[in-house]
Design a protein around this motif. Structure first.
Motif, PDB file in Angstrom:
ATOM      1  N   UNK A  17       0.846  -1.197   0.000  1.00  8.92           N
ATOM      2  CA  UNK A  17       0.000   0.000   0.000  1.00  8.92           C
ATOM      3  C   UNK A  17       0.875   1.238   0.000  1.00  8.92           C
ATOM      4  N   UNK A  18       0.263   2.371  -0.331  1.00 12.23           N
ATOM      5  CA  UNK A  18       0.953   3.659  -0.316  1.00 12.23           C
ATOM      6  C   UNK A  18       0.126   4.636   0.504  1.00 12.23           C
ATOM      7  N   UNK A  86       8.988   7.507   0.036  1.00 14.41           N
ATOM      8  CA  UNK A  86       8.780   7.919  -1.347  1.00 14.41           C
ATOM      9  C   UNK A  86       9.099   9.409  -1.452  1.00 14.41           C
ATOM     10  N   UNK A  87      10.043   9.757  -2.319  1.00 15.04           N
ATOM     11  CA  UNK A  87      10.441  11.150  -2.494  1.00 15.04           C
ATOM     12  C   UNK A  87      10.265  11.559  -3.950  1.00 15.04           C
ATOM     13  N   UNK A  93       7.048  12.504   0.091  1.00 14.28           N
ATOM     14  CA  UNK A  93       5.626  12.636  -0.226  1.00 14.28           C
ATOM     15  C   UNK A  93       4.782  11.496   0.330  1.00 14.28           C
ATOM     16  N   UNK A  94       5.433  10.409   0.761  1.00 11.72           N
ATOM     17  CA  UNK A  94       4.659   9.283   1.275  1.00 11.72           C
ATOM     18  C   UNK A  94       5.532   8.080   1.545  1.00 11.72           C
ATOM     19  N   UNK A  95       4.861   6.923   1.731  1.00  9.71           N
ATOM     20  CA  UNK A  95       5.558   5.677   2.051  1.00  9.71           C
ATOM     21  C   UNK A  95       4.917   4.512   1.296  1.00  9.71           C
ATOM     22  N   UNK A  96       5.751   3.609   0.829  1.00 13.81           N
ATOM     23  CA  UNK A  96       5.296   2.322   0.318  1.00 13.81           C
ATOM     24  C   UNK A  96       5.446   1.318   1.448  1.00 13.81           C
ATOM     25  N   UNK A 119       6.426   7.463  -6.373  1.00 10.35           N
ATOM     26  CA  UNK A 119       6.419   8.783  -5.729  1.00 10.35           C
ATOM     27  C   UNK A 119       5.810   9.840  -6.638  1.00 10.35           C
ATOM     28  N   UNK A 120       6.080   9.717  -7.936  1.00 11.09           N
ATOM     29  CA  UNK A 120       5.573  10.710  -8.882  1.00 11.09           C
ATOM     30  C   UNK A 120       4.052  10.671  -8.980  1.00 11.09           C
TER      31      UNK A 120
END
Length: 284
Positions: A17-18, A86-87, A93-96, A119-120
């Motif tokens: 998940x993200x 996630x960059x 910007x987040x995490x996987x 990330x994009x």
């Protein structure tokens, strides 16, 4: 993004998940057998519960530059997992998240190569301006009195509870939630504090015991009977075999101990939900 996650899940044989940096669930793979209760809660609410965020942050995920293994926490229904920051453009910007362990170092290296593409695709979102209150000294929690004016910013403003510096991400999550809910719910003030959110805090993962702190078993039983009856004093007194004068005394003490106005419908909802969540937790 959904196709990327489903492909990863098939290759790894794991649920993935993200989440974005505010705890919003951006996307998740089709459920596998390893899904845990913490992830189910996050998916249903579309946001990672605050207690789960705190557990992940405790293991350094917010400051990580590479994969982080977060151990299980049975109390949270949280299974062991691996988080990948996630960059995009150098900005987190987040995490996987990958449930369980990775099969090997080669898999981790392959995943690292796919992170930029994920990330994009993490949406920036439409964020209202927020203010995050963070204590500068981790040994001191600086409170912000309710009378303090909130910042004069355009739009809806959210203010978190005070946090030490190493909990800045959790504070930011609270502030964003307050701002977003202030925009969605006209019953909330335009400049909302996390403490203003009432039942929403419980739905977002706050421990229900906090709303009931200071209440004895007798007062808790009285409060639940009163709320279950739709706040009918006559029916409550009859159910508890109390004189109504005694009931009113207890309700007054409950209001004093909780610091809440029982005539406020939002307060009643918060306390009623807290009582039922405490009962629900006993099933485990």
């Amino acid at each position: 993004m959904q196709e990327l996650l489903d492909e990863l899940s098939r290759e790894l044989g794991r649920g993935v998940s993200v989440d974005d940096v505010t705890g919003r669930v951006v996307a998740h793979s089709a459920q596998t057998d390893d899904v845990d209760p913490a992830r189910v809660r996050a998916i249903l609410a579309r946001r990672v519960p605050a207690d789960v965020v705190a557990w992940q942050e405790r293991h350094g995920v917010a400051a990580a530059t590479g994969p982080v293994v977060v151990p299980e926490n049975p109390g949270l229904g949280f299974a062991r997992r691996v988080g990948f920051p996630l960059r995009h453009g150098g900005v987190l910007v987040g995490y996987l998240w990958v449930l369980g362990d990775l099969p090997g170092a080669d898999v981790a290296a392959d995943l690292a190569g796919r992170l930029p593409a994920l990330a994009a695709q993490v949406p920036a979102g439409d964020r209202a301006p927020v203010r995050v209150v963070v204590a500068l000294d981790p040994r001191v929690v600086r409170t912000v009195p309710a009378a303090d004016p909130l910042p004069e910013l355009p739009g809806h403003v959210g203010v978190s509870d005070p946090h030490p510096p190493d909990r800045a991400a959790a504070a930011y999550q609270q502030a964003v939630a307050a701002a977003e809910l202030a925009r969605l719910d006209p019953a909330l003030p335009t400049r909302a504090r996390w403490s203003d959110l009432g039942a929403y805090r419980l739905l977002l993962g706050d421990a229900p015991q906090g709303a009931l702190a200071g209440l004895s078993e007798e007062f808790t039983r009285t409060l639940e009977a009163y709320l279950d009856s739709g706040c009918d004093a006559r029916a409550t007194a009859a159910a508890l075999h109390l004189h109504r004068t005694s009931l009113y005394y207890r309700l007054g003490r409950i209001a004093e101990l909780t610091g809440r106005d029982l005539a406020d419908g939002r307060v009643r909802l918060e306390l009623h939900l807290a009582l039922k969540l405490v009962r629900l937790a006993r099933r485990a």
